[in-house]
Design a protein around this motif. Structure first.
Motif: not given
Length: 399
Positions: A98-116
């Motif tokens: 979960w923490a690794a995903a939070f870092v990735f999404l915070s940097l990339s903003g690439l979620t399934l449905t839009g901006h993180f």
């Protein structure tokens, strides 16, 4: 005819551990297909039937979970002891990923449905493993997407002591009808989804609406049908009522169910299409181990990979997303290069899984699964030991 089989006092089922490797690779192959790493239309058309049914792997895990937790259930074991062991098995890996995903999404903003969106519906339900109760794709497939299944498993574990108590009260001669009923209910769920859910926003990248996907695929009470099926199958084997089935035939049927599911209407292919072959494969592999019959799934490498399969399942898509993002978030490659990228992702995923298994999962399981002090007497409630090792009394098996 029946034959009496008397296994050692501590009996292992290594074939089931080895089969977990295959199930995890099914999920991996589906995610490689889903992110369109291969640019070739021909390859993608082939993968549409050979790599598109990752949900079959999850169905395997859910049935297997019910089977093994029943098979390893300890008599006179308080429910709280079972819940503690299950929590320390899944929560540490979940928190790390979960923490690794939070870092990735915070940097990339690439979620399934839009901006993180950071802390909120994009992350908190997933953190507490309640994301599956929200009928929104951006919630039940949030953060580390494969972690949606932990929301189902958490519900299964919560219900397991009472469920096993109830299922054990089914008379042995009614266990097979109970298994057939559960399989029928699994097939009924897509019918109910198509009847009572009228479609809404589609799940990005999938030919299904969010509400129907939620009901058939991620809603814990619906997916518990497979878990309870695993419980019933374990009791059938325990009662000596499993028929003589070749492990080779059960494996071929499961492969056919995997491929055949891709030709079914989408909602039926998610779970129902392969549930019967998998319900035959898991007990048959267990019986092969009990009776010492040949099995291609109990080799040392397969068993080791099976032991790290949960960690692999939890990290593989994160690695895939990091690598794809680093090389080009929407990029596809010609077939030779795509094979190389796939091999790189697989190798890095296995490396990350090995680190997670040995540095986090196993040390914390050993440290936290033991009671810190002698517990006071409590009502007897069935619970389960480690899923790799099992003990059973003498069995009578059909042949």
């Amino acid at each position: 005819m029946t034959t009496s089989v008397a296994p050692p006092s501590r009996e292992r089922l290594p074939s089931l551990t080895g089969l977990r490797t295959v199930a995890a690779l099914m999920v991996f192959a589906f995610h490689i297909y889903a992110v369109a790493i291969f640019a070739s239309p021909t390859v993608n058309a082939w993968m549409a039937h050979s790599a598109s049914q990752g949900g079959v792997g999850v169905t395997f895990f859910f049935i297997l979970s019910g089977f093994l937790l029943t098979w390893t259930a300890r008599a006179h074991d308080p429910a709280r002891s079972f819940w503690r062991r299950r929590a320390v098995k899944i929560i540490p890996n979940h928190l790390v990923t979960w923490a690794a995903a939070f870092v990735f999404l915070s940097l990339s903003g690439l979620t399934l449905t839009g901006h993180f969106g950071g802390i909120g519906l994009d992350s908190l339900p997933n953190l507490f493993m309640i994301q599956d109760w929200f009928p929104r794709g951006g919630v039940f497939f949030s953060m580390n997407i494969p972690s949606w299944s932990l929301g189902c498993e958490a519900f299964f574990y919560l219900m397991f002591p009472a469920t096993l108590w109830a299922v054990r009260r089914i008379r042995p001669q009614l266990l097979w009808p109970a298994a057939v009923l559960l399989i029928g209910l699994v097939w009924l769920m897509p019918v109910l989804a198509n009847t009572f859910f009228h479609g809404g926003p589609p799940v990005p990248g999938l030919p299904v609406s969010e509400d129907r996907m939620w009901f058939v695929y991620t809603l814990p009470p619906v997916r518990m049908l497979e878990f309870v099926l695993g419980i019933v199958l374990a009791l059938i084997v325990e009662a000596g009522r499993w028929p003589r089935i070749s492990l080779g035939a059960a494996t071929v049927l499961s492969l056919a169910g995997y491929i055949g599911s891709s030709y079914l209407p989408y909602l039926f292919g998610l779970v129902a299409g392969a549930v019967i072959p998998l319900a035959l494969l898991i007990p048959t592999a267990a019986v092969a181990d009990i009776r010492g019959k040949a099995s291609p799934w109990r080799g040392r490498t397969m068993v080791w990979l099976g032991n790290v399969s949960f960690a692999f399942y939890m990290v593989h898509q994160l690695v895939m997303r990091w690598v794809h993002y680093a090389l080009g978030a929407t990029r596809s490659w010609d077939t030779p290069q795509a094979i190389g990228v796939t091999a790189l992702i697989l190798a890095l995923s296995l490396l990350a899984a090995t680190v997670l298994y040995y540095a986090v999962e196993m040390p914390l399981v050993r440290l936290l699964s033991r009671p810190r002090r002698q517990a006071p007497a409590a009502p007897p409630v069935p619970a389960a030991a480690d899923e790799v090792e099992v003990a059973r009394p003498s069995l009578t098996l059909q042949r």
